[in-house]
Design an enzyme around this catalytic site. Sequence first.
Site, PDB file in Angstrom:
ATOM      1  N   ASP A  88     -37.113  57.842  29.301  1.00 52.64           N
ATOM      2  CA  ASP A  88     -37.088  59.124  29.376  1.00 52.64           C
ATOM      3  C   ASP A  88     -37.603  59.361  31.187  1.00 52.64           C
ATOM      4  OD1 ASP A  88     -37.278  61.880  29.359  1.00 52.64           O
ATOM      5  OD2 ASP A  88     -38.990  62.189  28.350  1.00 52.64           O
ATOM      6  N   SER A  91     -40.295  62.853  31.860  1.00 51.44           N
ATOM      7  CA  SER A  91     -41.622  62.231  31.179  1.00 51.44           C
ATOM      8  C   SER A  91     -42.125  60.837  31.617  1.00 51.44           C
ATOM      9  CB  SER A  91     -41.973  62.576  29.996  1.00 51.44           C
ATOM     10  OG  SER A  91     -40.856  61.400  29.035  1.00 51.44           O
ATOM     11  N   ASN A  93     -45.163  59.174  30.558  1.00 52.45           N
ATOM     12  CA  ASN A  93     -46.529  58.722  29.584  1.00 52.45           C
ATOM     13  C   ASN A  93     -45.185  57.625  28.436  1.00 52.45           C
ATOM     14  OD1 ASN A  93     -47.336  60.397  30.200  1.00 52.45           O
ATOM     15  ND2 ASN A  93     -49.673  59.594  29.688  1.00 52.45           N
ATOM     16  N   TRP A  95     -45.716  56.388  24.761  1.00 47.84           N
ATOM     17  CA  TRP A  95     -46.055  56.265  23.653  1.00 47.84           C
ATOM     18  C   TRP A  95     -45.179  55.833  21.789  1.00 47.84           C
ATOM     19  CZ3 TRP A  95     -44.830  58.885  19.615  1.00 47.84           C
ATOM     20  CH2 TRP A  95     -43.844  60.746  19.895  1.00 47.84           C
ATOM     21  N   TYR A 131     -42.925  67.690  24.540  1.00 55.18           N
ATOM     22  CA  TYR A 131     -41.470  68.085  25.017  1.00 55.18           C
ATOM     23  C   TYR A 131     -41.422  69.090  24.981  1.00 55.18           C
ATOM     24  CZ  TYR A 131     -43.330  63.093  25.716  1.00 55.18           C
ATOM     25  OH  TYR A 131     -44.067  61.490  25.391  1.00 55.18           O
ATOM     26  N   ASP A 270     -32.874  63.794  34.425  1.00 57.22           N
ATOM     27  CA  ASP A 270     -33.115  63.948  32.840  1.00 57.22           C
ATOM     28  C   ASP A 270     -32.245  62.745  31.601  1.00 57.22           C
ATOM     29  OD1 ASP A 270     -35.065  63.960  30.781  1.00 57.22           O
ATOM     30  OD2 ASP A 270     -35.053  65.945  30.499  1.00 57.22           O
ATOM     31  N   THR A 273     -33.029  64.328  27.884  1.00 57.19           N
ATOM     32  CA  THR A 273     -32.094  65.132  27.626  1.00 57.19           C
ATOM     33  C   THR A 273     -30.727  65.322  27.331  1.00 57.19           C
ATOM     34  OG1 THR A 273     -33.784  66.963  28.811  1.00 57.19           O
ATOM     35  CG2 THR A 273     -31.761  68.269  27.962  1.00 57.19           C
TER      36      THR A 273
END
Length: 377
Positions: A88, A91, A93, A95, A131, A270, A273
Site C-alpha cells: 500500500d 500508508s 506501517n 501489520w 484506513y 495509491d 485504493t
Amino acid sequence: MMKWLVVLSALVAFSECLHRMPLIKGKSAREYLEERGMWEQVRQQFPYRPKAKFVEKSTQSMTNDADLSYYGVISIGTPPQSFTVVFDTGSSNLWVPSIWCTSQGCQNHQKFDPYKSSTFVWNGQPLSIYYGTGSMTGSLASDTVEVGGLSVTKQVFGVSQTEAPYMAYMKADGILGLAFQSIASDNVVPVFYNMVSEGLLPQPMFSVYLSRNSEQGSEVVFGGVDYSHFTGQITWIPLTSATYWQIKMDSVTINGQTVACSGGCQAIIDTGTSLIVGPTSDISNMNSQVGASANQYGEATVNCQNIQTMPDITFTLNGHAFTVPASAYVSQSSYGCRTGFGSEGTDQLWILGDVFIREYYTIFDTQVQSIGLAQSV
C-alpha cells in the site's frame, strides 16, 4: 543545470585524458576533481556505494483479486510464518493479525504467533491505524521480515489485537505500507526504508505493475524497474509532499473540456485504493459526462453496450497528459457495468488508485522524490 554541465564536462575531459595516458600511476578521479573544486558536488550527487554492483533488484509477485485489490506473500519470524499483505503506497506501517485477535475482522486470516519465533522482540507500544474502509489496534514488536527474497532484520511492525469488521472481507491478512516515514504511526521506520539502509537494494526505488482482468503477472520490483511491463518513455513527476506519494494535478478533462480539478489540485498515487477518488461534485460531473447514472445503491452505472463509444478521460499531472480509456475506468461484472470513480465529500486531495495505475507502470523514487509513469503493456 549549468553547474552540472560543467561537472560533466570535467568528467568527460578527465575520461578522455585517461585514454591518452600511459599506464602509470597518476592522479585519481578524486584528486582531479578536488583541484577544480568539484569533488564535494560530485560526491553528493553520485554517492560511493562499492557494493551496489553486487546487489540486484528484487521482485515480489502479487495476486490480482478481481481488479479490486492486489496482494503478495511475505514472511515474518524465525522460522518464517507466511502472510498475504496489500502493498500500500497510501500508508507506511506493516501489520498482521496476531493470535490475540479475536474480533470479527481477524477471522479467516493467518495470525502471527510470537511464541514460535526465536527472533521476535516485544515492544509493547500501542498501535492504532485508521484506513478508509477499516481500522486496527494492537501493539508494536520487531522481527525478521522477508519480502521478495530480501530479509530485513529487526523490522518494527504491528500485531493486531482488534480489527474492524470490514477487515474480515479482505483477502489479504495485513498491510505493508510503502509511503514515507513522516506519516507512519508511532514514527515507525517503514520496511522499504530499512531495505535501503541495510544496503539490500541497488537503487532507492520501487516500481509497481498491476495486471488487468484478474490476470497474473502483477508485481512490485524493489530496487529497480521491469522494462517488460511498459512501453515508451518514462515521464517523471516531482512530489509536492514527501508524506504520501503526492503530486500536482492540473486538471481532469474530457474531449478537451475541464470536468474536474478546475484550477489545479493535489493527488496521491495509491496502490491500496481500487478507485479514482475525488470531491463529490467533481466525481458527479465526471460520471454525468460519461453517461453514467446512479443506481439504488448510489453506484454510477453505465450500459455495458456503450463502453466502446464512451469518451477517454485525461488527467494532466504537472503539465503531462495521461489518458484513461473507458475500457479501463468501467468495470464489468455479472451485476452490470460501473465506473471506477469514488467520491469523498469536499476533500480536494484526489486519489489515483488502481484504475489509474493499471494503465501506467509506476516508479516510486525516494532519492529524487519523484514518480515515474510509463504506458503499461
